[in-house]
Structure formats: C-alpha cells, structure tokens
Design a protein around this motif. Structure first.
Motif, PDB file in Angstrom:
ATOM      1  N   SER A 223       0.814  -1.221   0.000  1.00  0.00           N
ATOM      2  CA  SER A 223       0.000   0.000   0.000  1.00  0.00           C
ATOM      3  C   SER A 223       0.843   1.264   0.000  1.00  0.00           C
ATOM      4  O   SER A 223       0.498   2.242  -0.675  1.00  0.00           O
ATOM      5  CB  SER A 223      -0.945   0.003   1.204  1.00  0.00           C
ATOM      6  OG  SER A 223      -0.234  -0.025   2.427  1.00  0.00           O
ATOM      7  N   ILE A 241      -7.311  -6.653  -1.046  1.00  0.00           N
ATOM      8  CA  ILE A 241      -6.487  -5.857  -0.127  1.00  0.00           C
ATOM      9  C   ILE A 241      -6.407  -6.584   1.202  1.00  0.00           C
ATOM     10  O   ILE A 241      -7.437  -6.915   1.803  1.00  0.00           O
ATOM     11  CB  ILE A 241      -7.087  -4.449   0.068  1.00  0.00           C
ATOM     12  CG1 ILE A 241      -7.186  -3.726  -1.282  1.00  0.00           C
ATOM     13  CG2 ILE A 241      -6.240  -3.639   1.048  1.00  0.00           C
ATOM     14  CD1 ILE A 241      -7.970  -2.435  -1.228  1.00  0.00           C
ATOM     15  N   GLY A 243      -5.797  -6.280   4.885  1.00  0.00           N
ATOM     16  CA  GLY A 243      -5.750  -5.258   5.923  1.00  0.00           C
ATOM     17  C   GLY A 243      -6.958  -4.342   5.848  1.00  0.00           C
ATOM     18  O   GLY A 243      -7.561  -4.169   4.774  1.00  0.00           O
ATOM     19  N   MET A 244      -7.297  -3.745   6.983  1.00  0.00           N
ATOM     20  CA  MET A 244      -8.449  -2.836   7.036  1.00  0.00           C
ATOM     21  C   MET A 244      -8.148  -1.584   7.842  1.00  0.00           C
ATOM     22  O   MET A 244      -9.003  -1.061   8.557  1.00  0.00           O
ATOM     23  CB  MET A 244      -9.678  -3.557   7.610  1.00  0.00           C
ATOM     24  CG  MET A 244     -10.276  -4.607   6.711  1.00  0.00           C
ATOM     25  SD  MET A 244     -11.870  -5.194   7.339  1.00  0.00           S
ATOM     26  CE  MET A 244     -12.243  -6.515   6.185  1.00  0.00           C
ATOM     27  N   ALA A 248      -5.516   1.131   4.001  1.00  0.00           N
ATOM     28  CA  ALA A 248      -6.248   0.176   3.170  1.00  0.00           C
ATOM     29  C   ALA A 248      -7.500   0.815   2.575  1.00  0.00           C
ATOM     30  O   ALA A 248      -7.869   0.537   1.423  1.00  0.00           O
ATOM     31  CB  ALA A 248      -6.615  -1.057   3.987  1.00  0.00           C
ATOM     32  N   VAL A 251      -6.372   2.919  -0.276  1.00  0.00           N
ATOM     33  CA  VAL A 251      -6.047   2.058  -1.412  1.00  0.00           C
ATOM     34  C   VAL A 251      -7.325   1.635  -2.132  1.00  0.00           C
ATOM     35  O   VAL A 251      -7.426   1.704  -3.366  1.00  0.00           O
ATOM     36  CB  VAL A 251      -5.264   0.807  -0.948  1.00  0.00           C
ATOM     37  CG1 VAL A 251      -5.160  -0.207  -2.086  1.00  0.00           C
ATOM     38  CG2 VAL A 251      -3.876   1.200  -0.485  1.00  0.00           C
ATOM     39  N   ALA A 252      -8.321   1.191  -1.377  1.00  0.00           N
ATOM     40  CA  ALA A 252      -9.573   0.725  -1.970  1.00  0.00           C
ATOM     41  C   ALA A 252     -10.260   1.828  -2.766  1.00  0.00           C
ATOM     42  O   ALA A 252     -10.683   1.617  -3.917  1.00  0.00           O
ATOM     43  CB  ALA A 252     -10.497   0.206  -0.866  1.00  0.00           C
ATOM     44  N   LEU A 265     -11.631  -6.011   0.769  1.00  0.00           N
ATOM     45  CA  LEU A 265     -10.674  -5.912   1.865  1.00  0.00           C
ATOM     46  C   LEU A 265     -10.871  -7.107   2.797  1.00  0.00           C
ATOM     47  O   LEU A 265     -12.012  -7.448   3.134  1.00  0.00           O
ATOM     48  CB  LEU A 265     -10.864  -4.611   2.648  1.00  0.00           C
ATOM     49  CG  LEU A 265     -10.661  -3.313   1.864  1.00  0.00           C
ATOM     50  CD1 LEU A 265     -11.994  -2.769   1.387  1.00  0.00           C
ATOM     51  CD2 LEU A 265      -9.939  -2.266   2.708  1.00  0.00           C
ATOM     52  N   THR A 331      -3.076  -8.239  -5.688  1.00  0.00           N
ATOM     53  CA  THR A 331      -3.205  -8.301  -4.233  1.00  0.00           C
ATOM     54  C   THR A 331      -2.345  -7.201  -3.640  1.00  0.00           C
ATOM     55  O   THR A 331      -1.165  -7.064  -3.991  1.00  0.00           O
ATOM     56  CB  THR A 331      -2.740  -9.663  -3.689  1.00  0.00           C
ATOM     57  OG1 THR A 331      -3.548 -10.693  -4.269  1.00  0.00           O
ATOM     58  CG2 THR A 331      -2.865  -9.718  -2.177  1.00  0.00           C
ATOM     59  N   ILE A 332      -2.936  -6.402  -2.769  1.00  0.00           N
ATOM     60  CA  ILE A 332      -2.201  -5.309  -2.132  1.00  0.00           C
ATOM     61  C   ILE A 332      -2.129  -5.570  -0.635  1.00  0.00           C
ATOM     62  O   ILE A 332      -3.153  -5.746   0.028  1.00  0.00           O
ATOM     63  CB  ILE A 332      -2.874  -3.947  -2.400  1.00  0.00           C
ATOM     64  CG1 ILE A 332      -2.902  -3.669  -3.906  1.00  0.00           C
ATOM     65  CG2 ILE A 332      -2.118  -2.835  -1.673  1.00  0.00           C
ATOM     66  CD1 ILE A 332      -3.527  -2.343  -4.275  1.00  0.00           C
ATOM     67  N   SER A 334      -1.554  -4.323   2.988  1.00  0.00           N
ATOM     68  CA  SER A 334      -1.665  -3.056   3.723  1.00  0.00           C
ATOM     69  C   SER A 334      -1.829  -3.352   5.206  1.00  0.00           C
ATOM     70  O   SER A 334      -2.908  -3.194   5.777  1.00  0.00           O
ATOM     71  CB  SER A 334      -2.857  -2.245   3.196  1.00  0.00           C
ATOM     72  OG  SER A 334      -2.947  -0.996   3.847  1.00  0.00           O
ATOM     73  N   VAL A 335      -0.741  -3.793   5.828  1.00  0.00           N
ATOM     74  CA  VAL A 335      -0.819  -4.173   7.236  1.00  0.00           C
ATOM     75  C   VAL A 335      -0.093  -3.202   8.154  1.00  0.00           C
ATOM     76  O   VAL A 335      -0.503  -2.997   9.293  1.00  0.00           O
ATOM     77  CB  VAL A 335      -0.291  -5.607   7.451  1.00  0.00           C
ATOM     78  CG1 VAL A 335      -1.251  -6.611   6.835  1.00  0.00           C
ATOM     79  CG2 VAL A 335       1.101  -5.781   6.875  1.00  0.00           C
TER      80      VAL A 335
END
Length: 411
Positions: A223, A241, A243-244, A248, A251-252, A265, A331-332, A334-335
């Motif tokens: 991300s 994605i 992560g939330m 994230a 990104v979405a 997500l 796939t991204i 984002s953690v």
C-alpha cells in the motif's frame, strides 16, 4: 463562506471545561477560536490556530474528528455536535495566504531538518520563527511526506501542499528535495558544514511484509508504494487488499476511482483499524469487507486464506481445514509500515528500538547529541496531529539545547 459554518459556530456553548479541546492531541483552543470567529476577527483566530498547529488547515481535513473534537463535543448529547473541523478549515484556509509571518531577529545558527513530512514541516516553521536558519532535506520530489505521497488527492488536495511549499519558501525555509541523508550525505556531514542541531522526521516508508509465499510475485503490491504512485501500478479489474486500516481504505477508494470494478478488503478478525468515516466512505464507493480470513499465501491467481472460526465473543478460536482460494488480478498488502534504517546504519551511536523506531528522551533528543526526532519515526504509524504534537515537544528541546550551546560559548 457557507452559512452552515456560522450556524456551527453559533451552536458552541463556550464550555468552561471544553472536552473538545481536552481531546485534541494539540489542545487547540476551540472555544476561543470560535468566539473570535463570531466577532469577525478571523485573522486573530487564524493566528491562534497556526501558532498552536502550523498544519491546522491539513488537520481540519484529515484528522479523526469523531475520536477527537467532534466526538467529544458536549452537544453530542443532543446528537448535534459542533463541527469545529469545518470552522477550522474555513479560518485556516483564509489565514494561510494572508498571514504576516513575523520572525525573531536572525541568530545566524543553522538547523537541519531531515524529512519534510508533518513533523519536519512543523519543526521547520517553528524554528525559523525563532530566528534560526532552517534547511529541509527530503529524499522525494516535494515536501509533505505522507501528506503528499500517502493521502490521496481526493482526501487532501495536492494544491494545498503546493501552497504550503510556497509559503515555507516565502518565509525563508530552504528546501533540498531529492536529497536522501544517509546516502551520499550523512548526519556527520551536516554537523561538519555548520548545522548546530539536526531534526529527524523521516516517517515510516518501509512496508511491513507478511513473511508468506508469493509476496515477490508481479501481481502483489504494498500500500505504501501504491499510494505514493498509483500511476505506476496496473491493478486490473479485481483487487484483493490484505488489511483494514486507514491506508487500506485509501487504497480501496483509489483503486475504485481508477477503474477497478471489484475491490475487497480482508481481515483475520472482525475488528477494523480504520476510523468510521473512512470505512463508510469506502463502503459507499463500492468496496467489500470480508472478515475471518487469515492470509496463508499468494499465487498468480490471487490470495489464499484460512477461514477463521469465531466464538460467541467474536474471538478467533481456530481455522477451517480447507483453504479459500480467491481470484484477484492484484493483491495489495496493507498491514503496517516501519522506518527505513539508513540513518541508523550511517550514524554511529544512533539507536533504534527492535521495531526500528528511533529512541528519544523527554526532549525528543536521540542517543546522538544534537540530533532530535519526532513523528512516525519515533511513534510508529500515527496521525498527522500526533506528529505535530510531538514535533512541538522536539522544538522546545531543540531551543533549550541551542540556547545551552550559545551559553557555553559565552562562558
């Protein structure tokens, strides 16, 4: 000015113990600012905001107001809180281009700021106001850090960063873009060339990996890299994605606005790290949220998950036997992000925690004399206003340090 801003100001009860201010990370004098605004003293109100928080205009847009001023307004008891963020945005926007920036007499003492993000910008503005010569070193094309390269334009207009850039040059701050300290230049070179104090506000720009198979595949992205340059990524129609958090959500929303049709997500638990406004915005724009999915690996076809089993309290107590293979063009991950380590590697004595965050004392001085740090490089990924708050502490520490240096010279 919209009439709704006046109406919001008129709702303020001028509380003797304003919970809104108490829950602001930089303790903005909200009742005082609103009172001045109602009296038509917009420039005075703007000065108070800017003196307390040079990034007040930014914070009025990107702060988590529901967790701070808005969410703690006493008027919430009537479900109609004062939207101070709207008032602050109007005042700060009006003030930024009209302000008269008064500096103390020049001291002929140089200060270096490494990293032009929220913490670095705050330190630079406050130190030049105190009469110091300030130079910002930033490895990217423009200052702003996460404001320029981490928050999408639809949330924080890049034109605002241009206004800050121009204002900072106007008040005398020198800016060296495309200059990474820790590369060709090191901190020792700054002291050699006459800088008496150095501030580090380099943020967290190293993506945290998951340590799973597939992270190096061409259809996988991080991300932090995607948000810095969406044009450099072709995600395709379907995006997964991992992560939330708030990043994230950005990104979405960015992926959807740039043509992706299916954006989902995934989170292992049923807890979401992002704030409620960002969550609702992402949902409204078409993002899907899928809970109970623990990432196992990533293939050319998409991510592979273990499906969580929950107890009655929504705690994960195990996983189903069969894996869930999800089709996705990209796939991204984002953690989380961490700091890069080039300054630590090139600066003898500069210590970091096991997470790579710089170690500082109560004055925000690092383990190297004369080198201070604040913001995400110390706190980890936090908010803009948190960076501003800690940067203000760093400024006080730097001022005391430099004053002590001058006093020793006189002795």
């Amino acid at each position: 000015m919209g009439l709704h801003i006046v109406n919001e100001a008129n709702k303020c009860l001028q509380c003797k113990k304003p919970l809104c201010s108490m829950h602001c990370p930089v303790t903005t004098s909200i009742p005082q600012v609103i009172s001045l605004f109602k009296e038509g003293k917009i420039m005075e109100a703007g000065e108070i905001l800017f003196e307390n928080n040079p990034l007040s205009l930014v914070c009025s847009i990107v702060c988590d107001h529901e967790a701070q001023c808005l969410g703690n307004c006493i008027m919430n008891r009537k479900n109609n809180p004062v939207r101070f963020c709207d008032i602050e945005r109007f005042i700060s926007d009006f003030y930024l281009d009209r302000m008269e920036f008064v500096k103390k007499p020049r001291k002929n003492i140089m200060v270096a700021v490494i990293g032009g993000g929220p913490a670095g910008m705050t330190v630079a503005i406050k130190m030049i106001k105190e009469g110091y010569d300030v130079t910002i070193f930033d490895e990217k094309n423009s200052i702003g850090g996460v404001l320029q390269y981490g928050i999408p334009d639809f949330r924080l207009p890049k034109s605002l960063m241009k206004r800050y850039y121009d204002k900072m040059e106007e008040i005398g701050i020198k800016i060296r873009n495309n200059t990474a300290v820790g590369g060709a230049l090191e901190i020792k070179d700054l002291f050699r060339d006459g800088y008496k104090a150095v501030f580090v506000g380099t943020g967290v720009w190293r993506a945290k990996t998951l340590g799973i198979a597939g992270e190096s595949l061409p259809n996988v992205h991080f991300s932090v890299d995607y948000l810095a340059n969406p044009d450099g990524h072709k995600l395709g129609e379907s995006v997964a994605i991992i992560g939330m958090g708030n990043a994230a959500m950005d990104v979405a929303r960015t992926a959807l606005r740039r043509g992706s049709r299916s954006v989902r997500l995934y989170a292992r638990s049923k807890r979401v790290a992002a704030n409620s406004v960002e969550i609702e915005s992402a949902k409204y724009e078409g993002a899907e949220f899928i809970f109970g999915k623990a990432i196992e690996s990533i293939t050319y076809d998409g991510p592979v998950f273990k499906t969580a089993i929950f107890d009655e309290e929504n705690n994960v107590v195990g996983y189903e036997k069969d894996l869930d293979y999800v089709d996705a063009d990209s796939t991204i991950i984002s953690v989380s992000n961490g700091p890069k380590n080039k300054l630590v590697l090139t600066t003898p004595g500069l210590k970091a925690s096991d997470k790579g965050l710089l170690v500082v004392d109560e004055n925000c001085m690092t383990t190297v004399e004369g080198v201070f740090a604040a913001g995400d490089v110390v706190l980890g990924s936090k908010t803009v206003v948190d960076a501003v708050g800690q940067a203000k502490i760093a400024v006080e520490g730097m001022l005391r340090y430099l004053e002590d240096l001058e006093a020793k010279k006189i002795e």
